[in-house]
Motif scaffolding. Structure first.
Motif, short mmCIF file in Angstrom:
data_model
loop_
_atom_site.label_atom_id
_atom_site.label_comp_id
_atom_site.label_asym_id
_atom_site.label_seq_id
_atom_site.Cartn_x
_atom_site.Cartn_y
_atom_site.Cartn_z
N HIS A 14 0.87 -1.17 0.00
CA HIS A 14 0.00 0.00 0.00
C HIS A 14 0.91 1.23 0.00
O HIS A 14 1.60 1.48 0.99
CB HIS A 14 -0.89 0.02 1.24
CG HIS A 14 -1.74 -1.22 1.38
ND1 HIS A 14 -3.00 -1.30 0.83
CD2 HIS A 14 -1.49 -2.42 1.96
CE1 HIS A 14 -3.51 -2.50 1.09
NE2 HIS A 14 -2.61 -3.20 1.76
N VAL A 15 0.94 1.94 -1.11
CA VAL A 15 1.79 3.13 -1.20
C VAL A 15 0.91 4.36 -1.02
O VAL A 15 0.00 4.60 -1.83
CB VAL A 15 2.54 3.21 -2.55
CG1 VAL A 15 3.53 4.37 -2.54
CG2 VAL A 15 3.26 1.89 -2.85
N LEU A 16 1.16 5.11 0.04
CA LEU A 16 0.37 6.30 0.32
C LEU A 16 1.18 7.53 -0.07
O LEU A 16 2.23 7.80 0.52
CB LEU A 16 0.01 6.36 1.82
CG LEU A 16 -1.03 5.35 2.29
CD1 LEU A 16 -0.42 3.99 2.55
CD2 LEU A 16 -1.71 5.85 3.56
N PHE A 17 0.70 8.24 -1.08
CA PHE A 17 1.42 9.42 -1.55
C PHE A 17 1.00 10.65 -0.74
O PHE A 17 -0.20 10.85 -0.49
CB PHE A 17 1.14 9.66 -3.03
CG PHE A 17 1.82 8.64 -3.92
CD1 PHE A 17 3.10 8.87 -4.40
CD2 PHE A 17 1.19 7.45 -4.23
CE1 PHE A 17 3.74 7.92 -5.21
CE2 PHE A 17 1.81 6.50 -5.04
CZ PHE A 17 3.09 6.74 -5.53
N THR A 18 1.98 11.45 -0.36
CA THR A 18 1.66 12.73 0.29
C THR A 18 1.24 13.74 -0.78
O THR A 18 0.32 14.51 -0.58
CB THR A 18 2.87 13.29 1.06
OG1 THR A 18 3.98 13.45 0.16
CG2 THR A 18 3.27 12.34 2.20
N HIS A 19 1.93 13.73 -1.90
CA HIS A 19 1.63 14.57 -3.06
C HIS A 19 2.52 14.08 -4.20
O HIS A 19 3.25 13.10 -4.03
CB HIS A 19 1.81 16.05 -2.76
CG HIS A 19 3.22 16.47 -2.42
ND1 HIS A 19 4.04 15.75 -1.58
CD2 HIS A 19 3.96 17.54 -2.81
CE1 HIS A 19 5.21 16.38 -1.47
NE2 HIS A 19 5.18 17.46 -2.22
N THR A 20 2.44 14.76 -5.35
CA THR A 20 3.11 14.19 -6.52
C THR A 20 4.30 15.03 -7.03
O THR A 20 4.66 14.94 -8.19
CB THR A 20 2.11 13.98 -7.68
OG1 THR A 20 1.46 15.24 -7.96
CG2 THR A 20 1.06 12.94 -7.33
N HIS A 21 4.89 15.83 -6.15
CA HIS A 21 6.11 16.51 -6.59
C HIS A 21 7.21 15.47 -6.83
O HIS A 21 7.17 14.36 -6.28
CB HIS A 21 6.54 17.57 -5.56
CG HIS A 21 5.67 18.80 -5.60
ND1 HIS A 21 5.65 19.76 -4.62
CD2 HIS A 21 4.77 19.21 -6.54
CE1 HIS A 21 4.80 20.72 -4.95
NE2 HIS A 21 4.25 20.41 -6.11
N TRP A 22 8.16 15.85 -7.67
CA TRP A 22 9.15 14.88 -8.16
C TRP A 22 9.79 14.02 -7.09
O TRP A 22 9.99 12.81 -7.26
CB TRP A 22 10.26 15.63 -8.90
CG TRP A 22 9.95 15.96 -10.31
CD1 TRP A 22 8.92 15.48 -11.07
CD2 TRP A 22 10.66 16.89 -11.13
NE1 TRP A 22 8.96 16.04 -12.31
CE2 TRP A 22 10.01 16.91 -12.39
CE3 TRP A 22 11.79 17.69 -10.94
CZ2 TRP A 22 10.46 17.70 -13.44
CZ3 TRP A 22 12.23 18.48 -11.98
CH2 TRP A 22 11.57 18.49 -13.22
N ASP A 23 10.17 14.67 -5.98
CA ASP A 23 10.92 13.94 -4.96
C ASP A 23 10.06 12.93 -4.21
O ASP A 23 10.55 12.26 -3.30
CB ASP A 23 11.60 14.92 -3.97
CG ASP A 23 10.67 16.00 -3.47
OD1 ASP A 23 9.76 16.41 -4.20
OD2 ASP A 23 10.85 16.45 -2.31
N HIS A 24 8.79 12.80 -4.62
CA HIS A 24 7.89 11.84 -3.97
C HIS A 24 7.35 10.78 -4.95
O HIS A 24 6.59 9.91 -4.55
CB HIS A 24 6.75 12.59 -3.27
CG HIS A 24 7.29 13.56 -2.26
ND1 HIS A 24 7.37 13.26 -0.92
CD2 HIS A 24 7.87 14.78 -2.42
CE1 HIS A 24 7.95 14.28 -0.29
NE2 HIS A 24 8.26 15.21 -1.17
N ILE A 25 7.72 10.92 -6.22
CA ILE A 25 7.22 9.95 -7.21
C ILE A 25 8.32 9.37 -8.11
O ILE A 25 8.11 8.35 -8.76
CB ILE A 25 6.14 10.58 -8.13
CG1 ILE A 25 6.71 11.73 -8.96
CG2 ILE A 25 4.93 11.04 -7.31
CD1 ILE A 25 5.79 12.18 -10.11
N GLN A 26 9.49 10.02 -8.16
CA GLN A 26 10.46 9.65 -9.20
C GLN A 26 11.06 8.26 -9.05
O GLN A 26 11.60 7.71 -10.01
CB GLN A 26 11.58 10.69 -9.28
CG GLN A 26 11.20 11.86 -10.15
CD GLN A 26 12.36 12.80 -10.39
OE1 GLN A 26 13.22 12.98 -9.53
NE2 GLN A 26 12.40 13.41 -11.56
N GLY A 27 10.96 7.68 -7.85
CA GLY A 27 11.51 6.34 -7.68
C GLY A 27 10.56 5.26 -8.19
O GLY A 27 10.98 4.11 -8.38
#
Ligand SMILES: [Zn+2]
Length: 295
Positions: free
Chosen positions: A67-80
């Motif tokens: 279960h991946v919970l995203f805080t938001h989608t700025h690069w440093d939170h999605i690029q991996g």
């Protein structure tokens, strides 16, 4: 609860000899509550290393559930995410349909309140302009879960989500596992004038562990507050160790973890920021890659 930090950096990865202790990968936190379900906060570049570790278990056989919970989608939170190898593990039949029992399952959560384009954004960063593999070609089953409610359950853990202060918004989370409480508030700015965002307090109140954005020194955040001149980082959506300590005291948390370290800050600098927080709230620690906390 078992917590492991796989990426503690904000903005952009910064590998190198100056950042060896705290690490250079961007945000990713593994959370294992008492039912041992796997929750992951954000898919910064730290998630690549987590993925390699997971392949040694069920995720290597197409039997894993995350279960991946995203805080938001700025690069440093999605690029991996495109480099998260469990997303590639699964079997398809002759017609190209996934065989559900032999595919990892990735549940991806994001807020419709903050950004209703989680799916579009993750797909977008894997378009062929940016990356060779389209999201549709991943072998794992991927399910998107827009967070509409302010509270929901992942396994036996209750998760409370609140919108915090950040350009375009960000979600903070409170995890309640029996009598254990974890709060995560990264990429959030304090409102200023001695105020504390009531949503941050709501998440952090009486938490065993409170993970907070401490990207800037007070001088960097607002030079004028420190008798200095020059432009600061007010309005950029991040906070300071001093604010973290203030919230920790106000919300009666047991332990404060500082994260989202600035790419300009080397190991010595982060140690000095950790000290700054400890002067106000002794049980403070600056997160580093590989830090494990169990409570
Ligand atoms: Zn960030």
């Amino acid at each position: 609860m078992y917590i492991k930090f796989w990426g503690v950096r904000g903005s952009v990865p910064v590998p190198g000899k100056e950042t060896i202790h705290f690490g250079g990968n961007t945000t990713c936190i593994e959370i294992r509550p008492s039912d041992n379900s796997l929750m992951i906060i954000d898919a910064g570049t730290g998630i690549r290393l987590l993925g390699l570790e997971l392949l040694k278990g069920d995720f290597g056989k197409g039997k894993g559930v995350a279960h991946v919970l995203f805080t938001h989608t700025h690069w440093d939170h999605i690029q991996g995410f495109p480099f998260f190898m469990p997303a590639y593990v699964g079997q398809k039949d002759a017609s190209g349909q996934r065989i559900e029992s032999a595919c990892n399952l990735l549940n991806l959560y994001g807020s419709s309140d903050v950004d209703d384009r989680l799916e579009a954004t993750l797909r977008g960063q894997m378009e062929h302009f940016y990356f060779p593999v389209d999201l549709n070609y991943l072998n794992a089953a991927i399910k998107f879960h827009p967070i509409n409610a302010k509270a929901f359950n992942v396994g036996s853990t209750k998760v409370i989500a609140r919108r915090l202060i950040h350009p375009n918004g960000v979600l903070g989370y409170r995890f309640i596992d029996g009598n254990k409480i974890l709060a995560v508030a990264t990429d959030c700015e304090h409102p200023g004038d001695g105020m504390i965002d009531p949503n941050v307090i709501e998440l952090a109140q009486d938490a065993d562990l409170f993970i907070y954005d401490a990207q800037y020194t007070p001088q960097e955040y607002n030079p004028a507050d420190c008798g200095l001149s020059g432009p600061g980082k007010k309005g950029w959506g991040h906070s300071t160790p001093i604010e973290g300590a203030r919230i920790a005291r106000t919300a009666n948390v047991k332990r404060l973890i500082l994260t989202h370290h600035d790419p300009l800050h080397n190991d010595d600098m982060i140690r000095s920021m950790e000290k700054l927080a400890q002067e106000q709230f002794p049980n403070s620690t600056a997160a580093y890659e590989g830090l494990i906390i169990e409570f």
